[in-house]
Write a protein that holds these residues in place. Structure first.
Motif, mmCIF file in Angstrom:
data_model
loop_
_atom_site.group_PDB
_atom_site.id
_atom_site.type_symbol
_atom_site.label_atom_id
_atom_site.label_comp_id
_atom_site.label_asym_id
_atom_site.label_seq_id
_atom_site.Cartn_x
_atom_site.Cartn_y
_atom_site.Cartn_z
ATOM 1 N N CYS A 15 37.497 29.878 35.389
ATOM 2 C CA CYS A 15 38.544 28.845 35.702
ATOM 3 C C CYS A 15 38.781 28.178 35.942
ATOM 4 O O CYS A 15 39.782 27.407 35.440
ATOM 5 C CB CYS A 15 39.370 30.623 36.506
ATOM 6 S SG CYS A 15 38.773 31.498 37.252
ATOM 7 N N THR A 31 46.457 39.326 40.949
ATOM 8 C CA THR A 31 44.589 39.338 40.668
ATOM 9 C C THR A 31 45.616 39.563 38.986
ATOM 10 O O THR A 31 44.576 40.029 38.562
ATOM 11 C CB THR A 31 45.040 40.407 41.811
ATOM 12 O OG1 THR A 31 45.020 39.839 42.829
ATOM 13 C CG2 THR A 31 43.547 41.121 40.891
ATOM 14 N N SER A 81 45.086 37.164 36.698
ATOM 15 C CA SER A 81 43.652 36.909 37.154
ATOM 16 C C SER A 81 42.789 37.458 36.524
ATOM 17 O O SER A 81 42.431 37.266 35.013
ATOM 18 C CB SER A 81 42.845 36.500 38.207
ATOM 19 O OG SER A 81 43.914 35.650 38.477
ATOM 20 N N ASN A 82 42.851 38.698 35.830
ATOM 21 C CA ASN A 82 42.200 39.545 35.155
ATOM 22 C C ASN A 82 42.345 39.896 33.756
ATOM 23 O O ASN A 82 41.394 40.068 33.476
ATOM 24 C CB ASN A 82 42.538 41.755 36.286
ATOM 25 C CG ASN A 82 41.610 42.377 34.971
ATOM 26 O OD1 ASN A 82 40.515 42.294 35.759
ATOM 27 N ND2 ASN A 82 42.394 43.158 34.735
ATOM 28 N N HIS A 123 40.160 37.355 31.887
ATOM 29 C CA HIS A 123 39.271 38.154 31.592
ATOM 30 C C HIS A 123 38.900 38.810 30.770
ATOM 31 O O HIS A 123 37.556 39.203 29.799
ATOM 32 C CB HIS A 123 38.381 37.788 33.227
ATOM 33 C CG HIS A 123 38.209 36.798 33.481
ATOM 34 N ND1 HIS A 123 37.527 36.066 33.443
ATOM 35 C CD2 HIS A 123 39.071 35.935 35.102
ATOM 36 C CE1 HIS A 123 37.584 34.611 33.735
ATOM 37 N NE2 HIS A 123 38.104 35.415 34.849
ATOM 38 N N ILE A 182 39.124 46.403 34.465
ATOM 39 C CA ILE A 182 39.463 45.987 35.378
ATOM 40 C C ILE A 182 38.063 44.384 35.435
ATOM 41 O O ILE A 182 36.906 45.383 35.702
ATOM 42 C CB ILE A 182 39.391 45.620 37.186
ATOM 43 C CG1 ILE A 182 41.212 46.266 36.935
ATOM 44 C CG2 ILE A 182 39.281 44.575 37.975
ATOM 45 C CD1 ILE A 182 41.527 46.748 38.625
ATOM 46 N N SER A 188 34.789 43.501 37.012
ATOM 47 C CA SER A 188 34.193 43.575 38.836
ATOM 48 C C SER A 188 32.938 43.727 37.986
ATOM 49 O O SER A 188 32.257 43.778 37.524
ATOM 50 C CB SER A 188 35.004 44.727 39.044
ATOM 51 O OG SER A 188 36.269 44.680 39.092
ATOM 52 N N ASN A 208 37.375 44.927 42.159
ATOM 53 C CA ASN A 208 38.723 43.922 42.230
ATOM 54 C C ASN A 208 38.671 42.917 43.293
ATOM 55 O O ASN A 208 39.055 41.627 43.659
ATOM 56 C CB ASN A 208 40.321 44.480 42.168
ATOM 57 C CG ASN A 208 40.993 44.030 41.602
ATOM 58 O OD1 ASN A 208 40.888 43.133 40.565
ATOM 59 N ND2 ASN A 208 42.343 44.652 41.302
ATOM 60 N N ASN A 245 38.564 39.255 41.703
ATOM 61 C CA ASN A 245 40.081 38.666 41.088
ATOM 62 C C ASN A 245 40.443 38.216 42.706
ATOM 63 O O ASN A 245 41.704 37.644 42.795
ATOM 64 C CB ASN A 245 40.926 40.217 40.827
ATOM 65 C CG ASN A 245 39.808 39.625 39.115
ATOM 66 O OD1 ASN A 245 40.122 39.020 38.632
ATOM 67 N ND2 ASN A 245 40.235 41.358 38.215
ATOM 68 N N ASN A 246 40.662 39.149 43.414
ATOM 69 C CA ASN A 246 41.157 38.875 44.698
ATOM 70 C C ASN A 246 40.858 38.286 45.447
ATOM 71 O O ASN A 246 42.032 37.510 46.475
ATOM 72 C CB ASN A 246 41.069 40.223 45.827
ATOM 73 C CG ASN A 246 41.914 41.757 45.323
ATOM 74 O OD1 ASN A 246 42.779 41.678 45.084
ATOM 75 N ND2 ASN A 246 41.488 42.674 45.467
ATOM 76 N N SER A 280 42.190 35.479 43.638
ATOM 77 C CA SER A 280 44.187 35.056 43.874
ATOM 78 C C SER A 280 43.916 34.095 45.535
ATOM 79 O O SER A 280 44.978 33.283 45.614
ATOM 80 C CB SER A 280 44.424 36.010 44.244
ATOM 81 O OG SER A 280 44.377 37.007 42.611
#
Length: 638
Positions: free
Chosen positions: A177, A306, A309-310, A313, A397, A399, A406, A409-410, A413
């Motif tokens: 990121c 989230t 962001s996912n 990727h 997703i 992970s 997730n 990602n969480n 966020s």
């Protein structure tokens, strides 16, 4: 230091190094979560729960089985680590398949350029090319220095957001990121976490790769059959018919032409066989939902942050992840799709040979580091896979094994939601700020850019906003394989056990019309979300296509051709002035339209015709006050 480290890493079977700065190297350290805000301690599908509110709720109401994510220091620390260090394995696609280090751009020359800084920071690492290359009739000579836009902070020894991995003696580079969503303030050499990296030259860096054709889905290549010629090689398709792959060299040249035309700081994160890059967004995200230009990030944890962001990727960093839906989405047979991407892979292990007896999918399964999911990244199939949903427009997703689904990602966020932009170093009096606030109200700006975060959190139809719908329609094809959003509970471990709890994502925070606008479904031309204004000083150029750019000299540094394409950074003040001054905006539009490349990319800088200028009865002083007021906004105090 980096060069020495890289040399010794080659003799280690497996090793990984990633840069995460200490807080004394961060420009907005006093604003971020350790010294600033933690305004929510739980998130339930975007419902923010404060510590006081949490005390009145039962454990069952705050359970992961309800979709609740607990926000504590551990999660925030993980989020910052993900921001700087986590690639989810994308170094495999970028290095082994695309070959980003197998062309003229070498890790050794990146190391050499970093050392040459002698501790000084830069927001644009200039790197010598290791070999001569010609792209679209432009020749880059060996030894010539190119603008990479990679950022190295003061005292740093390697670019931020570019972890290095060694595996069996092969050096690989990934991206995180931070490469796009942090930059170095060259006045002090410190990192501004959350600011747009306007300099990052993504298109050029990918065009220099040895197999940039692997990224053809992000370029204008709707019909790959037209690249078939006498040199093309045959494969067996999914229905066992014979078909020819596009010629390696022809497709590579055409993809390179498109990638090299992307302006600095622009990226195309959607897979729609159309080249519609836009300016990389900022990460000053709190209160700025729905997310992405179109507002597609509206559902799921953290009001859809989230999901956004996912998506970067899962879609933007691994084209192979769409192999299971290539027929429905792109009308490209799965075998043709995989074979096209892998036929010239940089690493021989991943290079598909049509002369073999295997179909591309069978070959790929044997070499895929994550064979249980499509693509090479660390991905988890959602319960609805291969159908796509609001939770994941590609059904997947990212992970990593050992984490909860997730969770990373969480975490990022939650971390992004704590970021507050540093105040611009501009001298603005209280009187000017007061006048600017009054003009903001009188001009009607607050009708959309409302409240603390200066957004009403709505998606406006592209026809109403007046901006080209190209980017708003990027996800229209997802309607073909759409399903109800279902996701695993946030305490589900990875790999996913059998019979894991599945949750339906509620839709009480958005409407059917929001979905149609955010994804351009049901015949809609799509829409654009009302952007929050926190930290806009750090985000120039402006507008949904990133086309409103004016440099330090407003008489000649006009549009993308007069700024980014000449290595000149857009000036925040003058670029924001062009947002509200019709005469200056028209000059920007004319400059952009004079470029054939920008026309193809549909970067115009038009739309959002809300003027605060002389023709509308505003004085020059009032316009000045408005611009200064907007540039000072940080999502905290108004």
């Amino acid at each position: 230091m980096l060069a020495v480290t890289a040399f010794f890493l080659l003799f280690i079977p497996s090793f990984r190094i990633a840069y995460m700065p200490s807080f004394d190297k961060v420009a907005n350290k006093d604003e971020i979560y350790r010294n600033g805000r933690i305004e929510q301690v739980y998130d339930t599908w975007g419902e923010s729960v404060s510590e006081e509110e949490a005390s009145s709720k039962s454990p069952a109401e705050l359970s992961p089985k309800q979709g609740t994510v607990k926000i504590d220091q551990d999660l925030l620390d993980l989020g910052r680590e993900v921001f700087y260090k986590e690639t989810f394995g994308n170094e495999v696609f970028l290095t082994d398949i695309m070959g980003i280090l197998d062309g003229p751009l070498s890790i050794w020359n990146i190391a050499k350029a970093s050392l040459a800084l002698k501790g000084k920071g830069t927001n644009n690492l200039q790197v010598e090319l290791a070999q001569t290359i010609t792209i679209n009739d432009e020749t880059f000579e060996k030894g010539e220095k190119i603008d990479t836009g990679l950022a190295v902070p003061k005292g740093g020894m390697m670019p931020i957001g570019m972890p290095l991995t060694v595996e069996k003696g092969r050096m690989k580079a990934g991206i995180t990121c931070a490469a796009c969503h942090a930059r170095v303030d060259e006045r002090n050499g410190k990192i501004v976490e959350g600011a747009t990296n306007t300099n990052l030259n993504v298109g050029l860096l990918m065009a220099l790769a040895s197999n940039s054709a692997a990224y053809f889905t992000h370029t204008e290549k709707e019909n790959i059959e037209k690249y078939v010629n006498s040199s093309s090689r045959e494969i067996k398709t999914s229905d066992n018919k014979t078909a020819k792959l596009p010629d390696i060299n022809t497709l590579e040249q055409e993809v390179d032409k498109t990638l090299i035309s992307w302006p600095r700081g622009f990226f195309d994160a959607t897979v729609d066989l159309t080249s519609n890059p836009t300016q990389v967004g900022d990460s000053f995200t709190f209160g700025d939902h729905p997310y992405s230009w179109s507002g597609m990030g509206m559902a799921g944890p953290f009001n859809g942050l989230t999901t956004l962001s996912n998506n970067v990727h899962a879609q933007g960093a691994d084209a192979l992840a769409q192999s299971e839906i290539s027929k429905e989405m792109f009308e490209i047979d799965k075998e043709m799709y995989i074979g096209t991407i892998l036929q010239n892979a940089a690493n021989e292990r991943f290079r598909y040979q049509p002369s073999s007896s295997k179909k591309p999918s069978s070959f790929f399964k044997d070499v895929d580091p994550n064979p249980e999911t499509p693509g090479v990244n660390e991905l988890v199939k959602l319960p609805t896979f291969p159908r796509v949903t609001l939770a994941a427009p590609d059904g997947l997703i990212v992970s990593s094994p050992g984490y909860k689904v997730n969770e990373q990602n969480n975490a990022v966020s939650a971390y992004q939601n704590t970021l507050v932009p540093p105040k611009p170093e501009r001298s603005v009096s209280d009187a000017v700020m007061k006048q600017g606030r009054e003009v903001f109200q009188r001009a009607g700006c607050s009708s959309c850019h409302a409240g603390r975060f200066k957004t009403n959190n709505q998606i406006i139809p592209s026809k109403e906003i007046g901006t080209s719908p190209t980017r708003a329609k990027a996800l229209a094809s997802t309607e073909k394989i759409w399903d109800t959003a279902s996701i695993y509970a946030p305490d589900t471990p990875v790999p996913i056990p059998n019979q894991s709890l599945r949750l339906q994502i509620p839709s009480n925070s958005f409407t059917k019309n929001d979905v149609e606008l955010g994804f351009a479904h049901n015949g809609s031309d799509g829409g654009y979300k009302v952007k929050g204004l926190a930290g806009v000083y750090w985000q120039a150029p402006y507008l949904h296509d990133g086309g409103v750019a004016v440099g330090p000299d407003e008489n000649k540094d006009i549009g993308i051709p007069g700024t980014l394409n000449k290595g000149i950074n857009p000036d925040p003040y003058l670029s924001m002035k062009a947002m509200v001054d019709e005469s200056l905006r028209q000059k920007v539009i004319d400059a952009n339209q004079s470029s054939t490349q920008l026309k193809k990319l549909d970067i115009k800088g038009g739309g959002h015709s809300f003027w605060v200028d002389k023709r509308r009865g505003f004085t020059r002083a009032e316009q000045h006050a408005l611009v200064e007021y907007v540039l000072q906004l940080d999502g905290e105090k108004d």
